[in-house]
Motif scaffolding. Structure first.
Motif, mmCIF file in Angstrom:
data_model
loop_
_atom_site.group_PDB
_atom_site.id
_atom_site.type_symbol
_atom_site.label_atom_id
_atom_site.label_comp_id
_atom_site.label_asym_id
_atom_site.label_seq_id
_atom_site.Cartn_x
_atom_site.Cartn_y
_atom_site.Cartn_z
ATOM 1 N N LEU B 21 24.922 51.468 39.588
ATOM 2 C CA LEU B 21 24.498 51.257 41.148
ATOM 3 C C LEU B 21 23.568 49.285 40.246
ATOM 4 O O LEU B 21 24.321 48.930 41.157
ATOM 5 C CB LEU B 21 24.144 51.775 41.844
ATOM 6 C CG LEU B 21 25.365 52.697 42.150
ATOM 7 C CD1 LEU B 21 24.567 52.890 43.483
ATOM 8 C CD2 LEU B 21 26.147 51.725 43.295
ATOM 9 N N ASP B 22 22.477 50.125 39.507
ATOM 10 C CA ASP B 22 21.971 48.013 39.301
ATOM 11 C C ASP B 22 22.445 47.580 38.831
ATOM 12 O O ASP B 22 22.344 46.404 38.797
ATOM 13 C CB ASP B 22 20.705 48.837 38.715
ATOM 14 C CG ASP B 22 19.780 49.206 39.104
ATOM 15 O OD1 ASP B 22 19.405 49.842 40.843
ATOM 16 O OD2 ASP B 22 18.816 50.368 39.206
ATOM 17 N N THR B 33 31.921 50.565 45.105
ATOM 18 C CA THR B 33 32.942 51.922 44.952
ATOM 19 C C THR B 33 32.589 53.040 43.541
ATOM 20 O O THR B 33 31.824 51.673 42.398
ATOM 21 C CB THR B 33 34.143 52.184 44.550
ATOM 22 O OG1 THR B 33 34.395 51.688 43.806
ATOM 23 C CG2 THR B 33 34.723 51.688 45.930
ATOM 24 N N THR B 34 31.987 54.107 43.441
ATOM 25 C CA THR B 34 31.370 54.892 42.699
ATOM 26 C C THR B 34 32.175 56.088 42.448
ATOM 27 O O THR B 34 32.660 56.633 43.675
ATOM 28 C CB THR B 34 30.333 55.392 42.642
ATOM 29 O OG1 THR B 34 29.437 56.976 44.077
ATOM 30 C CG2 THR B 34 29.034 54.293 43.306
ATOM 31 N N PHE B 35 33.007 56.545 41.281
ATOM 32 C CA PHE B 35 33.483 57.304 41.377
ATOM 33 C C PHE B 35 32.864 58.434 40.017
ATOM 34 O O PHE B 35 32.430 58.016 38.845
ATOM 35 C CB PHE B 35 34.977 57.191 40.401
ATOM 36 C CG PHE B 35 35.731 58.915 40.285
ATOM 37 C CD1 PHE B 35 36.196 59.470 40.997
ATOM 38 C CD2 PHE B 35 35.223 59.035 38.867
ATOM 39 C CE1 PHE B 35 36.284 60.978 40.563
ATOM 40 C CE2 PHE B 35 35.475 60.363 38.668
ATOM 41 C CZ PHE B 35 36.328 61.340 39.297
ATOM 42 N N ALA B 101 31.919 47.031 41.484
ATOM 43 C CA ALA B 101 31.729 45.647 42.628
ATOM 44 C C ALA B 101 32.429 45.249 43.039
ATOM 45 O O ALA B 101 33.302 44.471 42.507
ATOM 46 C CB ALA B 101 29.721 45.277 42.731
ATOM 47 N N ALA B 102 32.572 44.468 44.408
ATOM 48 C CA ALA B 102 34.013 43.948 44.741
ATOM 49 C C ALA B 102 33.341 43.101 46.398
ATOM 50 O O ALA B 102 32.363 43.880 46.896
ATOM 51 C CB ALA B 102 35.198 43.721 44.734
ATOM 52 N N ALA B 103 34.151 41.751 46.016
ATOM 53 C CA ALA B 103 33.514 40.624 47.107
ATOM 54 C C ALA B 103 34.489 41.816 49.103
ATOM 55 O O ALA B 103 33.155 42.149 49.636
ATOM 56 C CB ALA B 103 34.168 39.598 47.567
ATOM 57 N N HIS B 104 35.042 42.073 47.807
ATOM 58 C CA HIS B 104 35.607 43.446 49.293
ATOM 59 C C HIS B 104 35.943 44.860 48.464
ATOM 60 O O HIS B 104 35.828 44.903 47.484
ATOM 61 C CB HIS B 104 37.053 42.831 50.319
ATOM 62 C CG HIS B 104 36.749 41.249 50.654
ATOM 63 N ND1 HIS B 104 35.579 41.153 51.532
ATOM 64 C CD2 HIS B 104 36.868 40.184 49.894
ATOM 65 C CE1 HIS B 104 35.616 39.933 51.714
ATOM 66 N NE2 HIS B 104 36.181 39.244 50.842
#
Lengths: 165, 157
Positions: B21-22, B33-35, B101-104
């Motif tokens: 995440l960092d 999103t995380t998987f 990570a993305a804008a949307h």
């Protein structure tokens, strides 16, 4: 016409042979003895010393369908000798009696024979299981051990396939 | 926003989602999103309860993971962090982490899903399943490497 025997693979474990600074003598010898015994055996694969390289080479051979994998080299007590450590990671069952006999025979020839830490055992997988044996890296050791390996190899493979005793 | 693969590792180290995440932290990202793939205690092919999985990486594994992550991010404005464990991973422990990570959210979900599916099919790892009764067997070679040990279809020469 003779029927082709089970697939076998020889893995030579040697920094110097992998780097091309020394010829691989024990690997081709093991290959010749396996072919003479009827195994369908490609030329030896040469990898540098190390547990990772050995583990991957053995799994590669199993994945390619080998029923017998013979490694040569890296079984001693030198700082780079890691063949047993790599093999231990991939064996699913051990066959200690095979190595007991190989060491007994080698020690009758030279006291150093008792210093091999090689392992023997089985790699069970989704397909056919594979018989794996670690031999020392000298041609004398390969000469001494291969008859012992070959004396049980056919029986081991047959048992792995569910054959009778 | 800045985009691309910020982390891709095949590692013996324990995986930590926070690190991922960092790694993708970015003020332009509105969705992350995380998987998390973890070892479960049962498997249809196992003869009994599963105790651990033992992953052995093919020499190409690191390179292939980088290439898969690059492939899913290509042409999209996303940041990707992904790691796969090797070695012995016990039930409940994390075997794989994908963070995008993305804008949307559409891109974040899509890329995360595509990458984990590609890892399952294309990452060359051997996997040994050990059950609580001590039985163990190598199961399907994930992303089976070519027999000659050469480069895979996901990498170019």
């Amino acid at each position: 016409m003779t029927q082709q025997g089970p697939p076998a693979q020889v893995v030579t474990v040697s920094d110097r042979a992998a780097a091309g600074t020394a010829p691989d003598r024990s690997g081709p010898l093991a290959v010749r003895l396996l072919r003479d015994a009827g195994f369908d055996c490609d030329d030896a694969v040469v990898v540098p010393d190390g547990a990772d390289t050995v583990a991957r080479a053995v799994l590669d051979a199993c994945g390619a369908g080998a029923r017998l994998v013979v490694t040569t080299g890296g079984t001693g007590i030198g700082p780079r000798d890691q063949t047993p450590e790599g093999t231990e990671r991939v064996l699913t069952r051990r066959l200690p009696g095979v190595m007991e006999e190989i060491r007994r025979a080698a020690t009758r020839e030279k006291p150093g024979g008792m210093l091999s830490r090689g392992l023997a055992g089985v790699v069970d997988g989704p397909g056919a299981a594979t018989f794996v044996v670690n031999l020392p890296g000298s041609t004398a050791a390969v000469e001494s051990a291969m008859p012992i390996v070959l004396s049980v190899a056919g029986h081991v493979i047959s048992q792995l396939d569910g054959g009778g005793h | 926003m800045r985009s691309g693969v910020v982390l891709a590792r095949v590692t013996d180290d324990r995986l930590d989602v926070a690190t991922h995440l960092d790694a993708v932290s970015n003020p332009a990202a509105g969705a992350v999103t995380t998987f998390v793939g973890q070892v479960r205690d049962h498997d249809a092919e196992a003869p009994g309860p599963v105790e651990l999985l033992d992953y052995e990486a093919h020499p190409d594994a690191q390179r292939v993971l980088e290439s898969l992550a690059a492939r899913v991010s290509d042409g999209r404005s996303v940041l990707v962090a992904v790691s796969h464990r090797t070695g012995r991973v016990h039930v409940g422990e994390v075997a794989v982490v994908v963070v995008v990570a993305a804008a949307h959210r559409d891109d974040a979900f899509a890329v995360c899903r595509e990458l984990i599916e590609l890892i399952k099919t294309d990452l060359p790892l051997w996997k040994r399943q050990v059950t609580t009764d001590g039985h163990s067997a190598w199961t399907g070679l994930e992303g089976q490497p070519p027999a000659n040990g050469g480069s895979t279809s996901t990498t170019s020469a």
